[in-house]
Design a protein around this motif. Structure first.
Motif, PDB file in Angstrom:
ATOM      1  N   MET A  82       0.769  -1.203   0.052  1.00 34.00           N
ATOM      2  CA  MET A  82       0.024  -0.010   0.096  1.00 34.00           C
ATOM      3  C   MET A  82       0.730   1.292  -0.193  1.00 34.00           C
ATOM      4  O   MET A  82       1.776   1.441   0.781  1.00 34.00           O
ATOM      5  CB  MET A  82      -0.896   0.141   1.130  1.00 34.00           C
ATOM      6  CG  MET A  82      -1.943   1.034   1.300  1.00 34.00           C
ATOM      7  SD  MET A  82      -3.135   1.066   2.667  1.00 34.00           S
ATOM      8  CE  MET A  82      -4.281  -0.451   2.083  1.00 34.00           C
ATOM      9  N   ILE A  83       0.690   2.148  -1.017  1.00 37.59           N
ATOM     10  CA  ILE A  83       1.332   3.501  -0.984  1.00 37.59           C
ATOM     11  C   ILE A  83       0.650   4.460  -0.915  1.00 37.59           C
ATOM     12  O   ILE A  83      -0.603   4.535  -1.572  1.00 37.59           O
ATOM     13  CB  ILE A  83       1.924   3.431  -2.684  1.00 37.59           C
ATOM     14  CG1 ILE A  83       2.920   2.227  -2.920  1.00 37.59           C
ATOM     15  CG2 ILE A  83       2.825   4.650  -2.653  1.00 37.59           C
ATOM     16  CD1 ILE A  83       3.930   1.984  -2.224  1.00 37.59           C
ATOM     17  N   GLY A  84       0.911   5.427  -0.031  1.00 39.29           N
ATOM     18  CA  GLY A  84       0.137   6.586   0.187  1.00 39.29           C
ATOM     19  C   GLY A  84       0.753   7.951  -0.578  1.00 39.29           C
ATOM     20  O   GLY A  84       2.165   7.767  -0.724  1.00 39.29           O
ATOM     21  N   ILE A  85       0.015   8.675  -1.177  1.00 37.82           N
ATOM     22  CA  ILE A  85       0.291   9.757  -1.891  1.00 37.82           C
ATOM     23  C   ILE A  85      -0.182  11.121  -1.395  1.00 37.82           C
ATOM     24  O   ILE A  85      -1.461  11.183  -1.161  1.00 37.82           O
ATOM     25  CB  ILE A  85       0.064   9.735  -3.321  1.00 37.82           C
ATOM     26  CG1 ILE A  85       0.727   8.466  -3.868  1.00 37.82           C
ATOM     27  CG2 ILE A  85       0.566  11.124  -4.032  1.00 37.82           C
ATOM     28  CD1 ILE A  85       0.162   8.289  -5.437  1.00 37.82           C
ATOM     29  N   VAL A  86       0.520  11.750  -0.499  1.00 41.76           N
ATOM     30  CA  VAL A  86      -0.077  13.336   0.060  1.00 41.76           C
ATOM     31  C   VAL A  86       0.646  14.245  -0.366  1.00 41.76           C
ATOM     32  O   VAL A  86       1.866  14.211  -0.881  1.00 41.76           O
ATOM     33  CB  VAL A  86       0.410  12.831   1.705  1.00 41.76           C
ATOM     34  CG1 VAL A  86      -0.576  11.933   2.283  1.00 41.76           C
ATOM     35  CG2 VAL A  86       1.759  13.084   2.324  1.00 41.76           C
ATOM     36  N   GLY A  87       0.062  15.517  -0.185  1.00 40.50           N
ATOM     37  CA  GLY A  87       0.559  17.008  -0.603  1.00 40.50           C
ATOM     38  C   GLY A  87      -0.380  17.903  -0.522  1.00 40.50           C
ATOM     39  O   GLY A  87      -1.869  17.207  -0.461  1.00 40.50           O
ATOM     40  N   ALA A  88      -0.390  19.098  -0.486  1.00 36.92           N
ATOM     41  CA  ALA A  88      -1.286  20.042  -0.549  1.00 36.92           C
ATOM     42  C   ALA A  88      -1.845  19.910  -1.904  1.00 36.92           C
ATOM     43  O   ALA A  88      -1.754  19.302  -2.802  1.00 36.92           O
ATOM     44  CB  ALA A  88      -0.620  21.555  -0.558  1.00 36.92           C
ATOM     45  N   THR A  89      -3.166  20.636  -1.902  1.00 35.66           N
ATOM     46  CA  THR A  89      -3.997  20.780  -3.075  1.00 35.66           C
ATOM     47  C   THR A  89      -3.207  21.330  -4.366  1.00 35.66           C
ATOM     48  O   THR A  89      -2.558  22.187  -4.194  1.00 35.66           O
ATOM     49  CB  THR A  89      -5.267  21.785  -2.848  1.00 35.66           C
ATOM     50  OG1 THR A  89      -6.083  21.213  -1.832  1.00 35.66           O
ATOM     51  CG2 THR A  89      -6.059  21.879  -4.125  1.00 35.66           C
ATOM     52  N   GLY A  90      -3.278  20.766  -5.510  1.00 34.41           N
ATOM     53  CA  GLY A  90      -2.379  21.168  -6.518  1.00 34.41           C
ATOM     54  C   GLY A  90      -1.036  20.637  -6.566  1.00 34.41           C
ATOM     55  O   GLY A  90      -0.149  21.148  -7.432  1.00 34.41           O
ATOM     56  N   ALA A  91      -0.669  19.861  -5.514  1.00 29.16           N
ATOM     57  CA  ALA A  91       0.751  19.372  -5.591  1.00 29.16           C
ATOM     58  C   ALA A  91       1.149  18.352  -6.815  1.00 29.16           C
ATOM     59  O   ALA A  91       2.343  18.087  -6.970  1.00 29.16           O
ATOM     60  CB  ALA A  91       0.987  18.767  -4.280  1.00 29.16           C
ATOM     61  N   GLY A  92       0.047  17.870  -7.335  1.00 25.79           N
ATOM     62  CA  GLY A  92       0.171  16.856  -8.351  1.00 25.79           C
ATOM     63  C   GLY A  92      -0.030  15.699  -8.165  1.00 25.79           C
ATOM     64  O   GLY A  92       0.376  14.614  -9.019  1.00 25.79           O
ATOM     65  N   LYS A  93      -0.721  15.304  -7.169  1.00 25.36           N
ATOM     66  CA  LYS A  93      -1.012  13.724  -6.646  1.00 25.36           C
ATOM     67  C   LYS A  93      -1.951  13.191  -7.621  1.00 25.36           C
ATOM     68  O   LYS A  93      -1.471  11.884  -8.106  1.00 25.36           O
ATOM     69  CB  LYS A  93      -1.753  13.890  -5.292  1.00 25.36           C
ATOM     70  CG  LYS A  93      -0.982  14.480  -4.108  1.00 25.36           C
ATOM     71  CD  LYS A  93      -1.713  14.549  -2.902  1.00 25.36           C
ATOM     72  CE  LYS A  93      -3.329  15.183  -2.862  1.00 25.36           C
ATOM     73  NZ  LYS A  93      -3.013  16.627  -2.898  1.00 25.36           N
ATOM     74  N   SER A  94      -3.005  13.720  -8.070  1.00 23.04           N
ATOM     75  CA  SER A  94      -3.846  13.101  -8.995  1.00 23.04           C
ATOM     76  C   SER A  94      -3.296  12.694 -10.427  1.00 23.04           C
ATOM     77  O   SER A  94      -3.417  11.799 -10.979  1.00 23.04           O
ATOM     78  CB  SER A  94      -5.002  13.642  -9.103  1.00 23.04           C
ATOM     79  OG  SER A  94      -5.971  13.868  -7.796  1.00 23.04           O
ATOM     80  N   THR A  95      -2.517  14.063 -10.792  1.00 29.51           N
ATOM     81  CA  THR A  95      -1.922  13.887 -12.006  1.00 29.51           C
ATOM     82  C   THR A  95      -0.821  12.632 -12.003  1.00 29.51           C
ATOM     83  O   THR A  95      -0.629  12.009 -13.220  1.00 29.51           O
ATOM     84  CB  THR A  95      -1.216  15.168 -12.495  1.00 29.51           C
ATOM     85  OG1 THR A  95      -1.987  16.331 -12.171  1.00 29.51           O
ATOM     86  CG2 THR A  95      -0.328  15.284 -13.671  1.00 29.51           C
ATOM     87  N   MET A  96      -0.153  12.518 -11.125  1.00 30.13           N
ATOM     88  CA  MET A  96       0.903  11.274 -11.084  1.00 30.13           C
ATOM     89  C   MET A  96       0.096  10.113 -11.093  1.00 30.13           C
ATOM     90  O   MET A  96       0.462   9.222 -11.847  1.00 30.13           O
ATOM     91  CB  MET A  96       1.767  11.524  -9.655  1.00 30.13           C
ATOM     92  CG  MET A  96       2.970  10.342  -9.843  1.00 30.13           C
ATOM     93  SD  MET A  96       3.897  10.575  -8.381  1.00 30.13           S
ATOM     94  CE  MET A  96       2.970  10.189  -7.093  1.00 30.13           C
ATOM     95  N   ALA A  97      -0.991   9.641 -10.450  1.00 33.44           N
ATOM     96  CA  ALA A  97      -1.957   8.807 -10.403  1.00 33.44           C
ATOM     97  C   ALA A  97      -2.280   8.482 -11.765  1.00 33.44           C
ATOM     98  O   ALA A  97      -2.433   6.952 -12.262  1.00 33.44           O
ATOM     99  CB  ALA A  97      -2.827   8.644  -9.342  1.00 33.44           C
TER     100      ALA A  97
END
Length: 213
Positions: free
Chosen positions: A1-16
């Protein structure tokens, strides 16, 4: 299980979104099992990767028809297993028509939490090799979210799960957490390691801890 965190606009969804090839990177490459995804059959890739969005999108029809978007030949046993993982089974069993219960236009007859549970059910029913949950438990209470995570660990042990989250509490038990900031990877590790090594992660954690307090 990998977590991806960061502020809004950090690029989390884009990377996924690069993993199921919703778009391709402009530089570098992505590999699954050591194989560049551009070399993988597109149909096989889409069968292997399941993406559950924060905004649960359900289709007019029945619950069963929605679940079968995740697995065309899904039977009752498949639905029972998937809805059990997503903590949706309990409210479905209270409906007069259970899996044949209608889903109205824009799924207006279900609450936000119920929609997310149904969306997660659809995402896990095909037992994908890679499951991406993009803030898709945000409408669940803390207890339900914990039960979903425990069921994923137990029932999808062979699935790589990526959890994109605003809340650190959603990824605190992940095997590895990626910290993004302004489109860059600025930290990798477990929760306890990142508290020691990542100023960005520590700041997010302290801010959220203060809000909870």
């Amino acid at each position: 299980m990998i977590g991806i965190v960061g502020a809004t606009g950090a690029g989390k969804s884009t990377m996924a979104q690069l993993i199921p090839r919703l778009f391709d990177p402009t530089k570098g490459e992505i590999r699954i099992g050591g194989v560049p995804i551009k070399e993988l059959n597109e149909h096989n890739l889409h069968d292997s990767v399941s993406f559950v969005l924060q905004k649960a999108i359900l289709f007019s029809g029945t619950i069963a028809q929605n679940l079968k978007h995740g697995k065309k030949d899904a039977g009752t046993a498949d639905m029972d297993r998937a809805t059990g993982i997503a903590q949706a089974k309990e409210f479905i069993e209270k409906l007069a028509d259970t899996y044949d219960a209608p889903v109205e236009e824009r799924s207006a007859n279900f609450s936000g939490g119920q929609k997310q549970r149904l969306s997660i059910s659809r995402g896990v029913i095909g037992q994908p090799k890679i499951l991406i949950l993009d803030d898709s438990t945000s409408a669940l209470d803390a207890h339900s979210e914990k039960l979903v995570k425990e069921a994923l660990d137990r029932e999808l042990a062979d699935t790589t799960t990526l959890i994109i989250a605003q809340k650190i509490s959603s990824v605190v038990n992940a095997d590895r957490i990626l910290v993004l900031d302004e489109g860059r990877l600025v930290g990798v590790g477990t929760h306890h390691e990142l508290l020691e090594t990542s100023a960005v992660y520590r700041e997010i954690f302290e801010t959220q801890k203060g809000k909870r307090g």
